[in-house]
Design an enzyme around this catalytic site. Sequence first.
Site, PDB file in Angstrom:
ATOM      1  N   ARG A 212     -13.794  -8.372   2.322  1.00 49.71           N
ATOM      2  CA  ARG A 212     -12.378  -8.154   2.018  1.00 49.71           C
ATOM      3  C   ARG A 212     -11.586  -9.433   2.323  1.00 49.71           C
ATOM      4  NH1 ARG A 212     -10.189  -3.128   1.661  1.00 49.71           N
ATOM      5  NH2 ARG A 212      -8.473  -4.319   0.775  1.00 49.71           N
TER       6      ARG A 212
ATOM      7  N   HIS B 253      -7.437   0.664  -6.515  1.00 48.31           N
ATOM      8  CA  HIS B 253      -7.635  -0.178  -5.324  1.00 48.31           C
ATOM      9  C   HIS B 253      -8.320  -1.475  -5.761  1.00 48.31           C
ATOM     10  CE1 HIS B 253      -7.848  -1.304  -1.260  1.00 48.31           C
ATOM     11  NE2 HIS B 253      -8.713  -0.451  -0.773  1.00 48.31           N
TER      12      HIS B 253
ATOM     13  N   GLN C 224     -10.153  -3.988  -3.264  1.00 52.72           N
ATOM     14  CA  GLN C 224     -11.442  -3.507  -2.768  1.00 52.72           C
ATOM     15  C   GLN C 224     -12.561  -3.883  -3.731  1.00 52.72           C
ATOM     16  OE1 GLN C 224     -12.246  -1.654   0.171  1.00 52.72           O
ATOM     17  NE2 GLN C 224     -14.257  -2.281  -0.535  1.00 52.72           N
TER      18      GLN C 224
ATOM     19  N   ARG D 168       0.879  -1.180   0.000  1.00 53.37           N
ATOM     20  CA  ARG D 168       0.000   0.000   0.000  1.00 53.37           C
ATOM     21  C   ARG D 168       0.904   1.213   0.000  1.00 53.37           C
ATOM     22  NH1 ARG D 168      -5.369   1.531   3.428  1.00 53.37           N
ATOM     23  NH2 ARG D 168      -6.156   0.080   1.881  1.00 53.37           N
TER      24      ARG D 168
ATOM     25  N   ASP E 200     -17.244   7.382  -1.756  1.00 60.54           N
ATOM     26  CA  ASP E 200     -16.027   7.196  -0.959  1.00 60.54           C
ATOM     27  C   ASP E 200     -15.706   8.552  -0.340  1.00 60.54           C
ATOM     28  OD1 ASP E 200     -13.662   6.206   0.154  1.00 60.54           O
ATOM     29  OD2 ASP E 200     -12.541   6.208  -1.742  1.00 60.54           O
TER      30      ASP E 200
ATOM     31  N   CYS F 197     -16.352   1.756   0.560  1.00 53.94           N
ATOM     32  CA  CYS F 197     -15.217   0.910   0.923  1.00 53.94           C
ATOM     33  C   CYS F 197     -14.810   1.091   2.379  1.00 53.94           C
ATOM     34  CB  CYS F 197     -14.036   1.187  -0.002  1.00 53.94           C
ATOM     35  SG  CYS F 197     -13.329   2.842   0.173  1.00 53.94           S
TER      36      CYS F 197
END
Length: 322
Positions: A303, A145, A148, A118, A236, A275
């Site tokens: 996830r 991402h 996700q 990340r 988001d 998310c």
Amino acid sequence: MDREALDLAPAVRNFLDLSDAGGNALAAMIGDAIDRKAAREGRPKGSPDDDAPLAGHVLGMIFEKASTRTRVSFDIAMRQLGGSALILDSGTSQLGRGESIADTARVLSRMVDTIMIRTDDHAKAEKLAHHAHVPVINGLTDRSHPCQIVADLLTLVEHGKALPGLDVAWFGDGNNVLNSVIEAAGLMKFNVRVACPIGYEPDQSFIETARTGDAQIEVFRDARTAAADADVLITDTWVSMGQDHADDKIRAMQPYRVDGSIVAAAKNDAVFLHCLPAHVGDEVSEDVFEGPQSLVFDEAENRIHAQKSILLWSLGKLVPHS
Ligand code: CP
Ligand code: NVA
């Protein structure tokens, strides 16, 4: 001497973006996640699946940004697959003191079986993958991402939404998560209507690629137009990690909050995804976030199940779904 040119990694299955896997593999990942999730229902969360397909395998996780879900779900995913995971925080590893990505990749490749990163800078993830001899998985960059979105697609399928032809509406910032939603649309053949202010559009290259995959991708300025008859509503945070909390951006985002009027414009059985982490009251109103159409905590749990499929695919151990 060009040290980097001397150490070109052999081909491995990296997962830097959804297109690294493609539509068939994504469908297989979703199928496998559904099967594995059902097969272990009721077990303690850290106990291994019966087949423990990654027994003895280790995942190294590099975090240059904060995380709750990605960090915990990858760790638990590895335990459930029979392996283990360890974390390298930039503040406590030599990477944070300037050791090169190329050297880090080569060292970790001798110590772990796969790497997740990340980072703020997508080019760093690409460089890591270039030099590593083991698969590298993108756990969020400034660009995308993908992990996700595997969890999001799994959540939609689990809740009875067939992906081809689905109308997905996104509200607010055209960010890393949206780029991966658009990439998924091209691969799984659903449509995305983006409602965002001028200057906050998603990456045009993702839009163009998705359109070649027969997805309809449209950008609107009016949130209610984008929401009309949508099957899925997504938003988001307005300010992603590493971005300035600029007043003019927050002002521009106000008309794009997902509230009751947006939900009312969508289909009656529309679902809401986020998310997380959420800023309730900003990008989503509390009644929508806590309401019956919100799937955000199923999405968060998924996830784990999505990560397991991604890890298995990367390591060439994903059994084709019947
Ligand atoms: N959604 C997500 O990636 O959450 P974290 O930042 O907590 O990992
Ligand atoms: N767009 C957000 C997602 C967090 C999971 C960010 O990059 O901070």
